[in-house]
Design a protein around this motif. Structure first.
Motif, PDB file in Angstrom:
ATOM      1  N   ARG A 194      -7.191  -5.177   7.844  1.00  0.00           N
ATOM      2  CA  ARG A 194      -6.554  -5.127   6.546  1.00  0.00           C
ATOM      3  C   ARG A 194      -7.068  -3.950   5.756  1.00  0.00           C
ATOM      4  NH1 ARG A 194      -5.963 -11.388   4.573  1.00  0.00           N
ATOM      5  NH2 ARG A 194      -5.527 -12.263   6.624  1.00  0.00           N
ATOM      6  N   GLY A 195      -6.312  -3.604   4.697  1.00  0.00           N
ATOM      7  CA  GLY A 195      -6.768  -2.563   3.778  1.00  0.00           C
ATOM      8  C   GLY A 195      -5.787  -1.429   3.701  1.00  0.00           C
ATOM      9  N   SER A 196      -5.625  -0.885   2.514  1.00  0.00           N
ATOM     10  CA  SER A 196      -4.701   0.224   2.326  1.00  0.00           C
ATOM     11  C   SER A 196      -5.404   1.531   2.574  1.00  0.00           C
ATOM     12  CB  SER A 196      -4.136   0.208   0.900  1.00  0.00           C
ATOM     13  OG  SER A 196      -5.142   0.560  -0.012  1.00  0.00           O
ATOM     14  N   THR A 197      -4.644   2.593   2.619  1.00  0.00           N
ATOM     15  CA  THR A 197      -5.190   3.884   2.983  1.00  0.00           C
ATOM     16  C   THR A 197      -6.205   4.409   1.994  1.00  0.00           C
ATOM     17  OG1 THR A 197      -3.311   4.907   1.885  1.00  0.00           O
ATOM     18  CG2 THR A 197      -3.138   4.576   4.258  1.00  0.00           C
ATOM     19  N   ASP A 198      -6.061   4.164   0.737  1.00  0.00           N
ATOM     20  CA  ASP A 198      -7.006   4.662  -0.251  1.00  0.00           C
ATOM     21  C   ASP A 198      -7.765   3.532  -0.931  1.00  0.00           C
ATOM     22  OD1 ASP A 198      -6.020   7.187   0.272  1.00  0.00           O
ATOM     23  OD2 ASP A 198      -6.338   7.811  -1.801  1.00  0.00           O
ATOM     24  N   LYS A 199      -7.823   2.366  -0.264  1.00  0.00           N
ATOM     25  CA  LYS A 199      -8.552   1.211  -0.785  1.00  0.00           C
ATOM     26  C   LYS A 199      -7.971   0.700  -2.096  1.00  0.00           C
ATOM     27  CE  LYS A 199     -11.244   2.053   2.662  1.00  0.00           C
ATOM     28  NZ  LYS A 199     -11.027   1.352   3.918  1.00  0.00           N
ATOM     29  N   LEU A 200      -6.752   1.082  -2.400  1.00  0.00           N
ATOM     30  CA  LEU A 200      -6.088   0.620  -3.614  1.00  0.00           C
ATOM     31  C   LEU A 200      -4.689   0.140  -3.259  1.00  0.00           C
ATOM     32  CD1 LEU A 200      -6.969   3.384  -6.207  1.00  0.00           C
ATOM     33  CD2 LEU A 200      -7.619   0.994  -6.358  1.00  0.00           C
ATOM     34  N   PRO A 201      -4.307  -1.056  -3.681  1.00  0.00           N
ATOM     35  CA  PRO A 201      -2.913  -1.458  -3.447  1.00  0.00           C
ATOM     36  C   PRO A 201      -1.992  -0.583  -4.267  1.00  0.00           C
ATOM     37  CG  PRO A 201      -4.012  -3.034  -4.879  1.00  0.00           C
ATOM     38  CD  PRO A 201      -5.061  -2.072  -4.400  1.00  0.00           C
ATOM     39  N   LEU A 202      -0.993  -0.005  -3.605  1.00  0.00           N
ATOM     40  CA  LEU A 202      -0.089   0.889  -4.312  1.00  0.00           C
ATOM     41  C   LEU A 202       0.851   0.104  -5.225  1.00  0.00           C
ATOM     42  CD1 LEU A 202       0.881   3.309  -1.447  1.00  0.00           C
ATOM     43  CD2 LEU A 202      -0.835   3.608  -3.203  1.00  0.00           C
ATOM     44  N   ILE A 203       1.541  -0.846  -4.652  1.00  0.00           N
ATOM     45  CA  ILE A 203       2.488  -1.652  -5.414  1.00  0.00           C
ATOM     46  C   ILE A 203       2.288  -3.107  -5.003  1.00  0.00           C
ATOM     47  CG2 ILE A 203       4.916  -2.135  -5.847  1.00  0.00           C
ATOM     48  CD1 ILE A 203       4.067   0.503  -6.957  1.00  0.00           C
ATOM     49  N   ALA A 204       1.988  -3.944  -5.943  1.00  0.00           N
ATOM     50  CA  ALA A 204       1.823  -5.346  -5.611  1.00  0.00           C
ATOM     51  C   ALA A 204       3.171  -5.958  -5.282  1.00  0.00           C
ATOM     52  CB  ALA A 204       1.190  -6.090  -6.786  1.00  0.00           C
ATOM     53  N   MET A 245      10.896   0.626  -4.327  1.00  0.00           N
ATOM     54  CA  MET A 245      10.209   1.441  -5.303  1.00  0.00           C
ATOM     55  C   MET A 245       9.961   2.866  -4.798  1.00  0.00           C
ATOM     56  SD  MET A 245       7.564  -1.174  -7.132  1.00  0.00           S
ATOM     57  CE  MET A 245       8.179  -2.658  -7.941  1.00  0.00           C
ATOM     58  N   VAL A 246       9.906   3.023  -3.498  1.00  0.00           N
ATOM     59  CA  VAL A 246       9.745   4.366  -2.940  1.00  0.00           C
ATOM     60  C   VAL A 246      10.933   5.245  -3.321  1.00  0.00           C
ATOM     61  CG1 VAL A 246       9.637   5.718  -0.816  1.00  0.00           C
ATOM     62  CG2 VAL A 246       8.276   3.643  -1.040  1.00  0.00           C
ATOM     63  N   GLU A 247      12.132   4.709  -3.183  1.00  0.00           N
ATOM     64  CA  GLU A 247      13.311   5.498  -3.522  1.00  0.00           C
ATOM     65  C   GLU A 247      13.347   5.813  -5.016  1.00  0.00           C
ATOM     66  OE1 GLU A 247      15.230   6.976  -1.336  1.00  0.00           O
ATOM     67  OE2 GLU A 247      13.787   6.081   0.051  1.00  0.00           O
ATOM     68  N   ASN A 248      12.952   4.856  -5.847  1.00  0.00           N
ATOM     69  CA  ASN A 248      12.895   5.120  -7.281  1.00  0.00           C
ATOM     70  C   ASN A 248      11.819   6.147  -7.611  1.00  0.00           C
ATOM     71  OD1 ASN A 248      14.943   3.301  -7.628  1.00  0.00           O
ATOM     72  ND2 ASN A 248      13.630   1.638  -8.363  1.00  0.00           N
ATOM     73  N   ALA A 249      10.699   6.070  -6.908  1.00  0.00           N
ATOM     74  CA  ALA A 249       9.625   7.045  -7.123  1.00  0.00           C
ATOM     75  C   ALA A 249      10.071   8.443  -6.707  1.00  0.00           C
ATOM     76  CB  ALA A 249       8.380   6.632  -6.333  1.00  0.00           C
ATOM     77  N   ARG A 250      10.793   8.523  -5.596  1.00  0.00           N
ATOM     78  CA  ARG A 250      11.311   9.819  -5.140  1.00  0.00           C
ATOM     79  C   ARG A 250      12.243  10.421  -6.199  1.00  0.00           C
ATOM     80  NH1 ARG A 250      11.823  10.777   0.255  1.00  0.00           N
ATOM     81  NH2 ARG A 250      12.092   8.525   0.619  1.00  0.00           N
ATOM     82  N   LEU A 251      13.121   9.588  -6.740  1.00  0.00           N
ATOM     83  CA  LEU A 251      14.052  10.060  -7.757  1.00  0.00           C
ATOM     84  C   LEU A 251      13.318  10.453  -9.036  1.00  0.00           C
ATOM     85  CD1 LEU A 251      16.956  10.557  -8.648  1.00  0.00           C
ATOM     86  CD2 LEU A 251      17.119   8.126  -9.261  1.00  0.00           C
ATOM     87  N   ALA A 252      12.295   9.686  -9.399  1.00  0.00           N
ATOM     88  CA  ALA A 252      11.519  10.012 -10.598  1.00  0.00           C
ATOM     89  C   ALA A 252      10.844  11.374 -10.468  1.00  0.00           C
ATOM     90  CB  ALA A 252      10.480   8.921 -10.851  1.00  0.00           C
ATOM     91  N   ILE A 253      10.289  11.667  -9.296  1.00  0.00           N
ATOM     92  CA  ILE A 253       9.655  12.969  -9.063  1.00  0.00           C
ATOM     93  C   ILE A 253      10.674  14.087  -9.209  1.00  0.00           C
ATOM     94  CG2 ILE A 253       8.558  14.428  -7.328  1.00  0.00           C
ATOM     95  CD1 ILE A 253       7.288  11.835  -6.186  1.00  0.00           C
ATOM     96  N   ARG A 254      11.826  13.928  -8.582  1.00  0.00           N
ATOM     97  CA  ARG A 254      12.857  14.972  -8.638  1.00  0.00           C
ATOM     98  C   ARG A 254      13.327  15.194 -10.066  1.00  0.00           C
ATOM     99  NH1 ARG A 254      17.110  12.643  -4.893  1.00  0.00           N
ATOM    100  NH2 ARG A 254      18.318  14.479  -5.494  1.00  0.00           N
ATOM    101  N   ARG A 255      13.431  14.111 -10.839  1.00  0.00           N
ATOM    102  CA  ARG A 255      13.891  14.262 -12.222  1.00  0.00           C
ATOM    103  C   ARG A 255      12.816  14.879 -13.107  1.00  0.00           C
ATOM    104  NH1 ARG A 255      18.089   9.172 -13.236  1.00  0.00           N
ATOM    105  NH2 ARG A 255      19.671  10.060 -11.849  1.00  0.00           N
ATOM    106  N   ARG A 256      11.551  14.590 -12.816  1.00  0.00           N
ATOM    107  CA  ARG A 256      10.492  15.283 -13.559  1.00  0.00           C
ATOM    108  C   ARG A 256      10.554  16.780 -13.288  1.00  0.00           C
ATOM    109  NH1 ARG A 256       6.579  10.704 -12.114  1.00  0.00           N
ATOM    110  NH2 ARG A 256       6.819   9.333 -13.924  1.00  0.00           N
TER     111      ARG A 256
END
Length: 612
Positions: A194-204, A245-256
């Motif tokens: 178990r465990g995420s890549t950076d020891k932090l849960p990205l999205i609960a 949320m990945v798709e929303n995050a991708r869109l948020a980056i592009r819009r920024r």
């Protein structure tokens, strides 16, 4: 602050950091000379120059499974990118036998109980397996193109490979019952960790994910092996990442990047619809004109390839002293380039003479401002020449950034490394390309992008980039102010021979012509001491992070020319880039704290100057 130990990640204890600590001048020289004292302590490095250990471990397992003892592997995110590496190697070693190079495409085994989340993200790896003596050539492609797999993707896919979920596509066989499934003999999955890549849960995500439609969801009839595999996938992936949320995050980056979104958003819902923006100085810019890449160099590499496909096989122009791999891309991946290392008005005079004589070019590539001398090209004149003599303009805005300067009105394409100030955290890579909708070549470039663009930006990297970039505007404003504080200190010091910063360079008028109403002069500066001894004393004493990269939220110091041009110091010097240059990427620290740190380091330089 305490100086980070030699070879440790910057930031410390960050598994996917994009910098590494080289805390003394001798450490930087030792790294370039390949000294074991330095290389033996390297836990990580700048990703395109140092292959992350998670990637190396996966590559070794691929060779064990699909190669032999005399081979190595390089990992890419897709068949197309791996084929680019194969083509690059074969072009330089045309006598290679077919057996000397092979591509192993690793894909999901859909006969396993695969979660819906995993199926949507569809992790894959395309490995190029080659003879060990070909590594230097393969490494050139990895470094220059930026096509290589990201460490997070490699770490995640390696787990799937070990579980028997990611398999060689050549072994997939249609099921005998005609169902839409595949069969492959393999051992059962290992116990998961178990465990995420950076020891932090990205999205609960509290609720469990469904598995592939039509397959059992952990009931009594499911085989123990399938249950274990399914449990591994849900624990390892589902908990950390909501694919919607990945798709929303991708869109948020592009819009920024397009300027239509600033600040935070709720990723549980798509960003509010805003079709276009004029925040970058161009009316009608849409997030559809923004393309994301795994790293900044990959955006430059693909911009060049797209230009070649849209406009034909013409030489490019590299204008101004460039980042090292930009020049290599133009030289090695097309018909070549005309290089103007000074980026001066005299260089533009020479170019205009050539153009008037009938010479034709694909595109002019430049940085605004340049790295490391912070000189700015005359974009207005370049644009006039481009319109008159039919070539495109590609501007790298990484250092200037669009909060400080608007370069898009003068460019056909704008590229940027999101790894730098857009992220700021130094823990994720990314790149972007913008097509100017008002540009002469927009429709031809757009057509190529619609056919050729391949989105290889890994889901976990997207989540980190979106999170990091939420407050980039306020960060840039503070960094602008801090940089001017440091400039004031250095300008006033008698041992500082020269300071290079857009506000104080001779090319300031070109910067000011693009400067936004509330923009500053950026967070990057370089300077020279009177002697090398003073430079070494300062560098060894300064209490900041010390390593490659720039645009970090913390101050980062580097003897940049030693790292970037160690084997070509004389070549760099002829373009006014001194070997003993120090480059400072100013961070978000308290200004008074920064002033005190610089005072201590300058005192060390003074003591070195007096022989104390």
């Amino acid at each position: 602050m305490s100086v980070i130990e030699l070879g440790e990640s910057i930031p410390a204890l960050t598994p996917h950091a994009s910098s590494v600590s080289l805390p003394t001048w001798a450490d930087n020289v030792g790294y370039e000379e390949g000294q074991e004292r330095v290389l033996g302590k390297m836990t990580t490095g700048y990703p395109r120059f140092f292959i992350h250990k998670a990637i190396s471990a996966f590559a070794e397992d691929v060779v064990r499974a699909h190669g032999n003892d005399g081979q190595l592997a390089m990992l890419f995110p897709s068949c197309r990118t791996s084929q680019g590496c194969v083509n690059f190697i074969r072009a330089r070693e045309p006598s290679l036998a077919v057996s000397d190079l092979q591509v192993v495409n690793l894909v999901l085994d859909k006969s396993k109980a695969i979660s819906e989340t995993l199926a949507k993200v569809y992790p894959s790896i395309s490995a190029v397996v080659f003879r060990k003596d070909l590594f230097p050539i393969a490494k050139q492609y990895w470094q220059h193109s930026g096509d290589g797999v990201s460490s997070r993707r490699a770490e995640f896919c390696h787990s799937l490979f070990q579980e028997g979920v990611l398999i060689d596509e050549r072994t997939l066989k249609p099921a005998t019952n005609g169902a839409n499934a595949f069969q492959k003999p393999c051992k059962g999955p290992r116990r998961y960790q178990r465990g995420s890549t950076d020891k932090l849960p990205l999205i609960a995500k509290p609720e469990s994910h469904s598995v592939e439609e039509g397959r059992p969801k952990g009931g009594e009839n499911e085989a123990p092996e399938s249950r274990e595999s399914s449990l591994f996938l849900e624990e390892r992936f589902g908990r950390n990442l909501d694919v919607s949320m990945v798709e929303n995050a991708r869109l948020a980056i592009r819009r920024r990047i397009s300027g239509s979104l600033m600040g935070e958003i709720d990723l549980a819902t798509a960003p509010a619809f805003q079709a276009t923006s004029s925040a970058r100085g161009i009316i009608g810019l849409s997030d559809d004109d923004v393309y994301l890449y795994p790293c900044g160099m990959n955006s430059i590499f693909n911009a060049h390839q797209t230009m070649l496909k849209a406009r034909g096989q013409l030489k490019s122009i590299s204008f101004g002293f460039p980042y090292v791999d930009t020049l290599k891309i133009l030289e090695k991946f097309g018909p070549g380039c005309l290089f103007y290392g000074n980026g001066s008005s005299e260089d533009l005079d020479n170019l205009e003479t050539r153009l008037k004589a009938g010479e034709r070019y694909l595109a002019l590539f430049c940085e605004f401002p340049g790295n490391p001398m912070l000189k700015c090209p005359d974009l207005k004149r370049i644009r006039r020449l481009a319109d008159t003599y039919d070539f495109s303009v590609v501007v790298d805005e990484t250092i200037g950034n669009f909060i400080n300067v608007h370069v898009l009105p003068y460019a056909d394409v704008v590229v940027s490394s999101l790894t730098k100030i857009f992220s700021g955290e130094c823990n994720v890579m990314g790149g972007s390309t913008i097509l100017n909708p008002k540009g002469k070549y927009y429709f031809s470039l757009k057509k190529i992008m619609e056919m050729e663009y391949e989105d290889n930006y890994w889901a976990e990297d997207i989540i980190f980039m979106e999170r990091n970039s939420r407050h980039f505007v306020s960060r840039i404003e503070r960094i602008n102010r801090n940089a001017e504080v440091i400039c004031d200190i250095l300008k006033a010091h008698p041992l500082v021979k020269a300071l290079y910063y857009p506000k104080y360079n001779d090319s300031r008028e070109h910067y000011d012509a693009c400067k936004t109403p509330n923009g500053g002069y950026g967070g990057l500066l370089s300077f020279e001491f009177q002697t090398k001894v003073q430079a070494i004393a300062f560098f060894d004493r300064i209490e900041t992070a010390k390593g490659p990269s720039l645009g970090t939220n913390f101050t980062l110091t580097s003897p940049y020319v030693i790292l970037a041009h160690f084997l070509e110091l004389e070549w760099a010097a002829q373009f006014g880039v001194p070997a003993n240059l120090l480059r400072i990427s100013v961070g978000l620290e308290d200004a008074e704290d920064l002033k005190s740190r610089f005072a201590v380091a300058l005192q060390a330089a003074e003591e070195a100057a007096s022989g104390a």
